[in-house]
Design an enzyme around this catalytic site. Structure first.
Site, PDB file in Angstrom:
ATOM      1  N   SER A 251      51.094   6.434  86.733  1.00  0.00           N
ATOM      2  CA  SER A 251      52.135   6.147  87.723  1.00  0.00           C
ATOM      3  C   SER A 251      53.447   5.797  87.023  1.00  0.00           C
ATOM      4  O   SER A 251      53.461   5.390  85.852  1.00  0.00           O
ATOM      5  CB  SER A 251      51.694   5.007  88.641  1.00  0.00           C
TER       6      SER A 251
ATOM      7  N   GLU B 194      48.233  14.902  78.652  1.00  0.00           N
ATOM      8  CA  GLU B 194      48.427  15.096  80.099  1.00  0.00           C
ATOM      9  C   GLU B 194      49.908  14.929  80.459  1.00  0.00           C
ATOM     10  O   GLU B 194      50.475  15.699  81.216  1.00  0.00           O
ATOM     11  CB  GLU B 194      47.582  14.074  80.866  1.00  0.00           C
TER      12      GLU B 194
ATOM     13  N   GLN C 119      38.906  16.376  85.213  1.00  0.00           N
ATOM     14  CA  GLN C 119      39.036  15.119  84.454  1.00  0.00           C
ATOM     15  C   GLN C 119      38.437  13.983  85.275  1.00  0.00           C
ATOM     16  O   GLN C 119      39.006  13.582  86.293  1.00  0.00           O
ATOM     17  CB  GLN C 119      40.525  14.871  84.203  1.00  0.00           C
TER      18      GLN C 119
HETATM   19  C1  LIG Z   1      47.661  14.463  93.016  1.00  0.00           C
HETATM   20  C2  LIG Z   1      46.802  13.578  92.148  1.00  0.00           C
HETATM   21  C3  LIG Z   1      45.888  14.148  91.288  1.00  0.00           C
HETATM   22  C4  LIG Z   1      45.078  13.333  90.496  1.00  0.00           C
HETATM   23  N1  LIG Z   1      44.152  13.948  89.682  1.00  0.00           N
HETATM   24  C5  LIG Z   1      43.326  13.179  88.937  1.00  0.00           C
HETATM   25  C6  LIG Z   1      42.292  13.791  88.167  1.00  0.00           C
HETATM   26  O1  LIG Z   1      42.150  15.025  88.137  1.00  0.00           O
HETATM   27  N2  LIG Z   1      41.462  13.011  87.451  1.00  0.00           N
HETATM   28  C7  LIG Z   1      41.589  11.652  87.449  1.00  0.00           C
HETATM   29  O2  LIG Z   1      40.820  11.011  86.738  1.00  0.00           O
HETATM   30  N3  LIG Z   1      42.541  11.026  88.190  1.00  0.00           N
HETATM   31  C8  LIG Z   1      43.404  11.757  88.937  1.00  0.00           C
HETATM   32  N4  LIG Z   1      44.376  11.146  89.709  1.00  0.00           N
HETATM   33  C9  LIG Z   1      44.402   9.682  89.763  1.00  0.00           C
HETATM   34  C10 LIG Z   1      45.601   9.046  89.086  1.00  0.00           C
HETATM   35  O3  LIG Z   1      45.525   9.168  87.698  1.00  0.00           O
HETATM   36  C11 LIG Z   1      45.626   7.576  89.532  1.00  0.00           C
HETATM   37  O4  LIG Z   1      45.824   7.566  90.944  1.00  0.00           O
HETATM   38  C12 LIG Z   1      46.723   6.803  88.842  1.00  0.00           C
HETATM   39  O5  LIG Z   1      46.385   6.611  87.487  1.00  0.00           O
HETATM   40  C13 LIG Z   1      47.041   5.456  89.516  1.00  0.00           C
HETATM   41  O6  LIG Z   1      45.898   4.691  89.659  1.00  0.00           O
HETATM   42  P1  LIG Z   1      45.477   4.033  91.078  1.00  0.00           P
HETATM   43  O7  LIG Z   1      45.588   5.112  92.121  1.00  0.00           O
HETATM   44  O8  LIG Z   1      44.156   3.350  90.902  1.00  0.00           O
HETATM   45  O9  LIG Z   1      46.613   2.968  91.397  1.00  0.00           O
HETATM   46  P2  LIG Z   1      46.653   1.438  90.963  1.00  0.00           P
HETATM   47  O10 LIG Z   1      46.314   1.319  89.524  1.00  0.00           O
HETATM   48  O11 LIG Z   1      45.856   0.655  91.946  1.00  0.00           O
HETATM   49  O12 LIG Z   1      48.195   1.125  91.120  1.00  0.00           O
HETATM   50  C14 LIG Z   1      48.797   0.865  92.387  1.00  0.00           C
HETATM   51  C15 LIG Z   1      50.282   0.579  92.120  1.00  0.00           C
HETATM   52  O13 LIG Z   1      50.423  -0.570  91.275  1.00  0.00           O
HETATM   53  C16 LIG Z   1      51.181  -0.253  90.116  1.00  0.00           C
HETATM   54  N5  LIG Z   1      50.681  -0.971  88.941  1.00  0.00           N
HETATM   55  C17 LIG Z   1      49.385  -1.115  88.570  1.00  0.00           C
HETATM   56  N6  LIG Z   1      49.317  -1.800  87.411  1.00  0.00           N
HETATM   57  C18 LIG Z   1      50.603  -2.112  87.046  1.00  0.00           C
HETATM   58  C19 LIG Z   1      51.203  -2.782  85.937  1.00  0.00           C
HETATM   59  N7  LIG Z   1      50.467  -3.316  84.940  1.00  0.00           N
HETATM   60  N8  LIG Z   1      52.557  -2.872  85.892  1.00  0.00           N
HETATM   61  C20 LIG Z   1      53.331  -2.348  86.891  1.00  0.00           C
HETATM   62  N9  LIG Z   1      52.819  -1.707  87.959  1.00  0.00           N
HETATM   63  C21 LIG Z   1      51.472  -1.569  88.043  1.00  0.00           C
HETATM   64  C22 LIG Z   1      50.962   1.253  89.941  1.00  0.00           C
HETATM   65  O14 LIG Z   1      51.946   1.832  89.162  1.00  0.00           O
HETATM   66  C23 LIG Z   1      50.976   1.728  91.390  1.00  0.00           C
HETATM   67  O15 LIG Z   1      52.291   1.888  91.871  1.00  0.00           O
HETATM   68  C24 LIG Z   1      45.200  11.925  90.535  1.00  0.00           C
HETATM   69  C25 LIG Z   1      46.143  11.343  91.402  1.00  0.00           C
HETATM   70  C26 LIG Z   1      46.926  12.147  92.205  1.00  0.00           C
HETATM   71  C27 LIG Z   1      47.942  11.500  93.109  1.00  0.00           C
END
Ligand SMILES: Cc1cc2nc3c(=O)[nH]c(=O)nc-3n(C[C@H](O)[C@H](O)[C@H](O)COP(=O)(O)OP(=O)(O)OC[C@H]3O[C@@H](n4cnc5c(N)ncnc54)[C@H](O)[C@@H]3O)c2cc1C
Length: 385
Positions: free
Chosen positions: A362, A231, A113
């Site tokens: 998240s 998902e 993905q």
């Molecule tokens: C083990 C693992 C596997 C993964 N596999 C995939 C994959 O196969 N394909 C893929 O595309 N992605 C994958 N991901 C990525 C995952 O979907 C993202 O890490 C996730 O959506 C969070 O985005 P970010 O890391 O950019 O955090 P950010 O968006 O930068 O968020 C950082 C923090 O701020 C909080 N936050 C952000 N916006 C808000 C809001 N509006 N209100 C309250 N809190 C907020 C978040 O909840 C989080 O705690 C994977 C992640 C992990 C850990």
């Protein structure tokens, strides 16, 4: 003869098993099962199904499991089976479904993905990977991150920006990315556990023919929502027997090791056991609801419960085992073909569970979805809509 699919299915499975030896060629058996419409019975005829009601699927799965038939190794292709297949079914053309669904179901083609980017995770619609039309092709440039299984994948489901002069949710298009195409570079990212389940993916002038576009130009957000809702159900709502999964492991240790017991730990174990059972039953209920339609925002609740429980139970297990709970089995960078937490150490489970509250949305974001779309509470102010 009855026309009720529930009456006909056992006969169809029995007939299939008369003609195909479950102990014979594994791949041949799986392909034939797909062609007979016994892969996903609720999918259309020709796409692995019989257009039967979805709740009949377990009846078929149980019967194949009972005779020891090979399965399609669902843990190896979780993204394909749990998320891509329903997306292809809903948004794919007939030609795309004919080409892609069978090798996906048999496990011949692993999927990944390609959604998240360094600056677009929770705020997925802020993605900047670009796809520009060039004759019959699209030329893609950008970077994806945290891409689980990209190193094994034949195909990826990819979101890219195709217009910048419209709102950010409107300018996105979804593609099926050929992971073998020139310009696709996959680099491992090592996790807290020492393993590299996921990757960075660099896309440099990757040419994708227009017949790999999934859904209309500019309609990628709608396609992505189908993938994301599935998902959450796939991660949080997977079928589990009573006392299955992590809680089963801990309960077994509790029964086998009386020397580890204290009154305080007893209370905590009982609390976790009850929560695990409640979460399991909620997931069961969600799957029953799904039998009549698409997953709704309620899927976010089971995913949230799954993530919180996995972290609490794995933390409890480490504490229960004392020093032994801190011993990790292997820090060498591995790239496992299947994720099977139950066969690893307590430390590994504890470390891997940290990611559960991030991957697939998240916990903070899921709480927002539950508050706004399930409970109908006032929405947060947003500048991007
Ligand atoms: C083990 C693992 C596997 C993964 N596999 C995939 C994959 O196969 N394909 C893929 O595309 N992605 C994958 N991901 C990525 C995952 O979907 C993202 O890490 C996730 O959506 C969070 O985005 P970010 O890391 O950019 O955090 P950010 O968006 O930068 O968020 C950082 C923090 O701020 C909080 N936050 C952000 N916006 C808000 C809001 N509006 N209100 C309250 N809190 C907020 C978040 O909840 C989080 O705690 C994977 C992640 C992990 C850990």
């Amino acid at each position: 003869m009855s026309t009720d699919p529930g009456d006909r299915l056992p006969g169809l499975v029995a007939e299939f098993l008369r003609r195909h030896d479950p102990a014979g060629d594994r791949l041949g058996f799986l392909r034939a099962r797909f062609d007979a419409g016994l892969a996903w019975v609720h999918y259309p005829v020709g796409s692995g199904g019989l257009a039967a009601p979805r709740h009949l699927q377990p009846l078929v799965d149980d019967e194949f499991a009972r005779v020891g038939a090979p399965d399609n190794r669902p843990r190896r292709n979780g993204i394909g089976l749990g998320m891509v297949a329903p997306t292809l079914l809903r948004h794919g053309t007939t030609a795309q479904r004919d080409r892609l669904l069978r090798p996906l179901w048999t496990g011949e083609d692993i999927w990944c993905q390609l959604f998240s980017e360094p600056d677009a995770g929770s705020d997925l619609a802020g993605l900047t990977t670009r796809a520009v039309r060039d004759g019959g092709d699209w030329v893609v440039n950008g970077q994806k991150v945290w891409t689980s299984l990209a190193h094994r994948a034949r195909w990826g489901i990819l979101l890219a920006r195709t217009a910048t002069d419209v709102g950010k949710h409107q300018g996105i298009t979804c593609f099926v990315c050929d992971m073998t195409a020139p310009g696709v570079q996959v680099r491992p990212l090592r996790q807290l556990t020492g393993e590299a389940e996921f990757n960075e993916v660099f896309l440099t002038d990757v040419r994708l023919p227009d017949d790999l576009r999934l859904g209309g130009v500019g309609e990628g957000w709608r396609v992505a929502r189908t993938t994301l809702m599935n998902e959450r159900v796939a991660i949080g709502g997977a079928p589990a027997p009573r006392e299955g999964g992590l809680i089963g492991l801990v309960a077994r240790t509790w029964r086998d090791r009386p020397e580890l017991r204290t009154a305080g730990r007893h209370d905590e174990l009982v609390r976790l056991w009850v929560r695990a059972e409640a979460a399991r039953l909620a997931a069961l209920r969600l799957r029953q609801q799904l039998a009549t339609g698409e997953p709704g925002p309620e899927g976010s609740a089971v995913k949230l419960a799954f993530a919180e429980l996995a972290q609490r139970i794995s933390g409890f297990e480490v504490e229960l085992l004392g020093e032994a709970g801190l011993r990790h089995d292997d820090w060498t960078m591995r790239r496992p073909a299947e994720t099977d937490l139950l066969t690893r150490t307590a430390t590994h489970r504890y470390l891997r569970a940290r990611g559960n509250s991030i991957e697939g949305g998240s916990s903070e974001i899921l709480r927002n979805i539950i508050a706004e779309r399930v409970l109908g509470l006032p929405v947060e102010p947003r500048s991007d809509r």
